[in-house]
Write a protein that holds these residues in place. Structure first.
Motif, short mmCIF file in Angstrom:
data_model
loop_
_atom_site.label_atom_id
_atom_site.label_comp_id
_atom_site.label_asym_id
_atom_site.label_seq_id
_atom_site.Cartn_x
_atom_site.Cartn_y
_atom_site.Cartn_z
N TRP A 42 38.65 35.47 35.56
CA TRP A 42 38.70 35.00 34.15
C TRP A 42 38.42 35.92 33.08
O TRP A 42 38.89 35.96 32.06
CB TRP A 42 37.51 33.82 34.01
CG TRP A 42 37.43 33.10 32.80
CD1 TRP A 42 37.96 32.34 32.16
CD2 TRP A 42 36.38 33.61 31.66
NE1 TRP A 42 37.51 31.92 30.85
CE2 TRP A 42 36.40 32.77 30.77
CE3 TRP A 42 35.24 34.73 31.76
CZ2 TRP A 42 35.62 32.81 29.73
CZ3 TRP A 42 34.34 34.59 30.45
CH2 TRP A 42 34.51 33.85 29.49
N LEU A 43 37.12 36.73 33.48
CA LEU A 43 36.96 38.02 32.73
C LEU A 43 38.14 38.97 32.45
O LEU A 43 38.68 39.14 31.24
CB LEU A 43 35.80 38.75 33.17
CG LEU A 43 35.00 39.57 32.26
CD1 LEU A 43 34.67 38.52 30.86
CD2 LEU A 43 34.03 40.14 32.55
N GLY A 45 41.45 38.32 32.46
CA GLY A 45 42.30 37.41 31.72
C GLY A 45 42.03 37.68 29.91
O GLY A 45 42.87 37.43 29.23
N ARG A 46 40.95 38.01 29.74
CA ARG A 46 40.47 38.23 28.25
C ARG A 46 40.65 39.64 27.95
O ARG A 46 40.44 39.98 26.93
CB ARG A 46 38.97 37.70 28.03
CG ARG A 46 38.93 36.44 28.64
CD ARG A 46 37.72 35.81 27.89
NE ARG A 46 37.93 34.38 27.82
CZ ARG A 46 37.79 33.44 26.80
NH1 ARG A 46 37.32 34.17 25.72
NH2 ARG A 46 37.88 32.29 26.76
N PHE A 47 40.92 40.50 28.75
CA PHE A 47 41.33 41.88 28.29
C PHE A 47 42.78 42.31 28.83
O PHE A 47 43.44 41.51 29.50
CB PHE A 47 40.29 42.82 29.08
CG PHE A 47 38.89 42.88 28.95
CD1 PHE A 47 38.38 43.36 27.39
CD2 PHE A 47 38.07 41.85 29.53
CE1 PHE A 47 36.95 42.95 26.96
CE2 PHE A 47 36.76 41.55 29.09
CZ PHE A 47 36.24 42.19 27.95
N SER A 48 42.89 43.49 28.46
CA SER A 48 44.37 44.16 28.83
C SER A 48 44.19 45.37 29.14
O SER A 48 43.01 46.11 29.05
CB SER A 48 45.25 44.00 27.54
OG SER A 48 45.59 42.75 27.30
N PHE A 205 57.90 46.63 22.17
CA PHE A 205 57.12 46.35 23.64
C PHE A 205 57.14 48.01 24.10
O PHE A 205 56.33 48.01 25.21
CB PHE A 205 58.07 45.70 24.76
CG PHE A 205 58.36 44.24 24.40
CD1 PHE A 205 57.44 43.38 24.35
CD2 PHE A 205 59.55 43.70 23.56
CE1 PHE A 205 57.51 42.15 24.17
CE2 PHE A 205 59.71 42.53 23.25
CZ PHE A 205 58.74 41.72 23.70
N LYS A 207 55.83 51.62 25.14
CA LYS A 207 54.45 52.28 25.14
C LYS A 207 54.89 53.64 24.46
O LYS A 207 55.31 54.46 25.23
CB LYS A 207 53.96 52.49 26.50
CG LYS A 207 52.40 53.02 26.44
CD LYS A 207 51.97 52.80 27.82
CE LYS A 207 50.27 53.25 27.75
NZ LYS A 207 49.48 52.49 26.83
N ILE A 232 54.47 48.64 27.11
CA ILE A 232 53.09 48.54 26.85
C ILE A 232 52.31 48.09 27.99
O ILE A 232 51.17 48.45 28.43
CB ILE A 232 52.40 47.96 25.41
CG1 ILE A 232 53.00 48.89 24.26
CG2 ILE A 232 51.15 47.73 25.48
CD1 ILE A 232 53.10 47.91 23.16
N GLN A 236 54.95 42.74 30.59
CA GLN A 236 55.89 42.56 29.62
C GLN A 236 57.44 43.33 29.94
O GLN A 236 58.25 43.35 29.10
CB GLN A 236 55.50 43.38 28.38
CG GLN A 236 54.32 42.68 27.71
CD GLN A 236 53.76 43.51 26.36
OE1 GLN A 236 54.12 44.50 26.15
NE2 GLN A 236 52.88 42.95 25.57
N GLY B 329 39.30 35.64 21.91
CA GLY B 329 38.72 36.45 23.01
C GLY B 329 40.17 36.61 23.75
O GLY B 329 40.09 37.63 24.45
N VAL B 330 41.03 35.59 23.92
CA VAL B 330 42.07 35.90 24.68
C VAL B 330 43.24 36.63 24.29
O VAL B 330 43.68 36.41 22.80
CB VAL B 330 42.84 34.68 25.03
CG1 VAL B 330 44.09 34.70 25.90
CG2 VAL B 330 41.84 33.65 25.89
N SER B 331 43.82 37.73 24.71
CA SER B 331 44.69 38.74 24.04
C SER B 331 45.99 37.99 23.68
O SER B 331 46.45 37.26 24.81
CB SER B 331 44.68 39.93 24.60
OG SER B 331 45.51 39.57 26.05
N ASP B 400 42.85 48.46 21.86
CA ASP B 400 42.32 47.81 23.36
C ASP B 400 43.53 47.45 24.23
O ASP B 400 43.36 47.42 25.41
CB ASP B 400 41.25 46.73 23.00
CG ASP B 400 40.18 47.00 22.57
OD1 ASP B 400 39.88 48.37 22.79
OD2 ASP B 400 39.07 46.21 22.14
N VAL B 401 44.57 46.94 23.58
CA VAL B 401 45.77 46.31 24.42
C VAL B 401 46.76 47.56 24.59
O VAL B 401 48.05 46.99 25.00
CB VAL B 401 46.24 44.88 23.77
CG1 VAL B 401 45.16 43.96 23.83
CG2 VAL B 401 46.76 45.34 22.33
N GLY B 402 46.36 48.56 24.16
CA GLY B 402 47.43 49.79 24.34
C GLY B 402 48.42 50.20 23.45
O GLY B 402 49.23 51.01 23.75
#
Lengths: 270, 408
Positions: A42-43, A45-48, A205, A207, A232, A236, B329-331, B400-402
């Motif tokens: 769950w955690l 899923g909140r970051f990338s 998209f 990077k 990125i 994707q 919170g959700v990206s 944060d998301v690159g």
């Protein structure tokens, strides 16, 4: 009688209290493993990016620690933990399980090796036996991947021993994508190469900072262009390839460049 | 924290131009960084911060300043002083008969004022200002806009390079041609202003010889103190006292008092860190934080225009209580794409966003509406731009998301 006496001497005297203790330990460990897996997933899923991958990779490691801790708590309650007792018990267990659950045990051992060698981690994009997808979970016996068509494929760790495993991003956020263009041979290749480079460079998209390469290959039927670039986020990759293809086609059409026609493979004779 | 004295504030110039590598982002106090991390965790877990107990002034007792009074206390920065400082920095280069390099680049983050500073400098020096091409010209690869340079006599200023390109397969030709010719000296001596995000992208799209790149030094606590005091003095409002509403500590040193004897607030240090030293963002945060006591009488309203009204205490909202945009919170990919594209171009119209983004037009509209509702973007004329207070969290989110971020 002596043999039976030896086995009896390995185990402690079982009491109801011991059984309840073992039951509680197993239940607690199971609960902890499930909760930690859900919480970390769950955690994540909140970051990338790398933080997400690190959180996902922590799930199987944490579970292994929980299992080791559980065994460390249970074994002294069940047997008298001397060296001889442990050797005798593990030998007997190994012999019995080796015959009955050879593949199962092999998968379990491969699962532990997976955690150590890390040929793939949660969040990696792997291909095993023609199945391609993102590693979602690494369980004790098998790994679950989800294909781009949203199908779950369960791959036993046993495959680790004798199959080729292709890992596209190997624990990192960089995953190379290749978009193909097939063009009629009569055109300015330098111009097309430049245009396709700009198509990749201007993709939202992409990077930025990672290399972009355009490979040109001459074929009997035309010219084959391969645009290589990194999105990125590995998730994707299909959006990225779609974007490269759509905008690449538009840019080439605006320049009046013809696409290669598929060669006629066979003709029916009357 | 150590109170900032006016001596310290005066020790360094407010406007200082440095090499881009010398940009020094102000840092927040360590305690604040920990608080921010905890707040982020609480945000992730859906918890809301409780307001502090027993403040000196309750939020309900205060109200925002009327726009007229706000404009008098904290007016738009005047870029003339910055232009003078830039002129000093460029003095040696301007004296060279055949300058090396031919172009100087002034890079600034969003709301950093680089375009305003260059426009003011060009006006002072009577140098012609080059208008950027229209988006249609950019996409058509039309370089007619450069023909203006033929009549400039060899000196020119281009304050908005970010307007000369689009992140589109057909949108890079004009800016590459311009930079090639300018860096080779074909266009004479020129000064180019460019948004920092656009420059971060253009460095990957154009591979020529890099010019000298300058940037306005970040506004730290001392510079902000001096700057806001100057603004108040210029507005003939120097008798005002700025105090933090919950503690009563002075945010700006009180006029004519022994500053060491008074407790100072760390509000401006926090503002400098949040705004990353960008003057336009600090200015917006400063304006958003100013409050006055709730009175609401007819006499009060009549005195708004009066000098008497300015001789009051202005209450500054505590930094933690100032409402700032926060990313869910959700990206979300769509939000990231729209924010990054807006930053790379320092604002775009909805039509252009629909044209260059790989999203369905309806999704672009939905995403723009969501970001507007969250306070991240706002319409500035026809174009949508990231808001001043939305910029720092948007930058953090994109990093944060690159996504590629600027150097500031």
């Amino acid at each position: 009688m002596n043999g039976a006496g030896d086995i009896e001497s390995i185990f402690r005297n079982f009491t109801v209290v011991t059984l309840i203790q073992v039951g509680l330990i197993v239940a607690g460990a199971w609960l902890l493993a499930v909760l930690s897996q859900r919480a970390l997933t769950w955690l994540a899923g909140r970051f990338s990016g790398r933080l997400r991958l690190n959180l996902l990779a922590a799930v199987p490691v944490l579970r292994l620690l929980i299992i080791a801790l559980t065994l460390a708590l249970i074994v002294p309650r069940v047997i008298k933990p001397t060296f001889e007792n442990l050797v005798a018990l593990l030998g007997a267990l190994g012999l019995a399980l080796g015959f009955a659950f050879k593949d199962y045990i092999s998968s379990l051992i491969a699962g532990i090796v997976t955690l150590y060698e890390m040929p793939y981690r949660p969040g990696d994009w792997i291909e095993v036996n023609g199945a391609y997808g993102e590693v979602k979970t690494i369980n004790m016996r098998a790994t679950e991947i989800v294909t781009p068509d949203d199908t779950v494929v369960v791959i036993p760790h046993l495959k680790l021993w004798d199959q080729l495993i292709f890992n596209a991003n190997d624990g990192g956020p960089s995953l190379l994508c290749v978009a193909d263009f097939y063009l009629h041979p009569h055109h300015d290749a330098a111009l097309v190469k430049h245009v396709l480079y700009d198509v990749a460079l201007t993709s939202t998209f992409l990077k930025l900072g990672q290399p972009i390469n355009v490979i040109v290959l001459e074929k009997p039927w035309g010219t084959h262009y391969r645009v290589k670039a990194y999105p990125i986020d590995p998730r994707q990759q299909f959006d990225f390839l779609t974007d490269l293809t759509v905008r690449g086609k538009a840019a080439l059409i605006s320049l009046g460049i013809e696409f290669a026609a598929a060669p006629v493979a066979a003709q029916f004779s009357p | 924290m150590t109170p900032t004295t006016s001596t310290e504030a005066n020790a360094q110039p407010v406007w200082e131009f440095v090499s881009i590598t010398g940009y020094d982002v102000p840092s927040a106090p360590v305690g604040q960084t920990v608080k921010q991390r905890l707040a982020l965790l609480r945000h992730i877990f859906g918890r809301v911060d409780a307001p502090p107990e027993d403040p000196l002034k309750k939020t309900d007792d205060l109200r925002a300043l009327p726009p007229l009074q706000l404009d008098r206390i904290a007016p738009l920065p005047n870029w003339q002083d910055a232009a003078v400082a830039l002129d000093l920095k460029l003095a040696d280069w301007l004296e060279q008969q055949k300058p090396d390099p031919w172009i100087i680049l002034l890079v600034g983050p969003p709301y950093g004022g680089h375009a305003g500073i260059l426009a003011s400098w060009a006006e002072q020096k009577a140098w012609p200002v080059l208008d950027p091409p229209s988006p249609e010209q950019v996409l058509a690869g039309d370089d007619a806009w450069l023909s203006e340079l033929a009549n400039t006599g060899g000196s020119w200023v281009c304050p908005n390079l970010e307007r000369a390109y689009l992140r589109h397969a057909a949108g890079l030709g004009p800016v590459r041609a311009f930079l090639d010719r300018a860096s080779a000296g074909d266009l004479g001596r020129g000064i180019i202003g460019c948004d920092s995000w656009a420059w971060a992208f253009l460095q990957r799209a154009w591979r020529g010889r890099l010019p000298i790149v300058l940037a306005l030094q970040a506004f730290d606590q001392a510079r902000l103190t001096h700057h806001f005091q100057q603004l108040a003095v210029a507005a003939n409002a120097s008798e005002l006292i700025f105090c933090q509403s919950d503690t009563g500590h002075y945010v700006l040193p009180p006029p004519g008092a022994d500053q060491e004897a008074h407790k100072s607030s760390n509000f401006l240090q926090l503002l400098a860190a949040y705004s990353r030293g960008i003057p336009g963002i600090a200015w917006a945060g400063w304006r958003a934080s100013l409050r006055k006591e709730q009175e609401g009488t007819q006499a009060e309203k009549a005195l708004v225009e009066n000098q008497v009204d300015l001789r009051r205490t202005i209450w500054v909202t505590p930094w933690d209580q100032l409402k700032k945009p926060a990313m869910p919170g959700v990206s979300r990919h769509d939000e990231a794409v729209v924010l990054h594209t807006l930053l790379l171009h320092n604002g775009l119209t909805l039509e252009l966003m629909r044209q260059i983004l790989p999203l369905l037009p309806t999704r672009v509209t939905e995403t723009v509406a969501r970001l507007q509702e969250a306070g991240f973007i706002a319409q500035d004329g026809a174009a949508w731009r990231v808001t001043p207070l939305g910029y720092p969290p948007a930058r953090q989110f994109l990093q944060d998301v690159g996504y590629l971020a600027d150097q500031f």
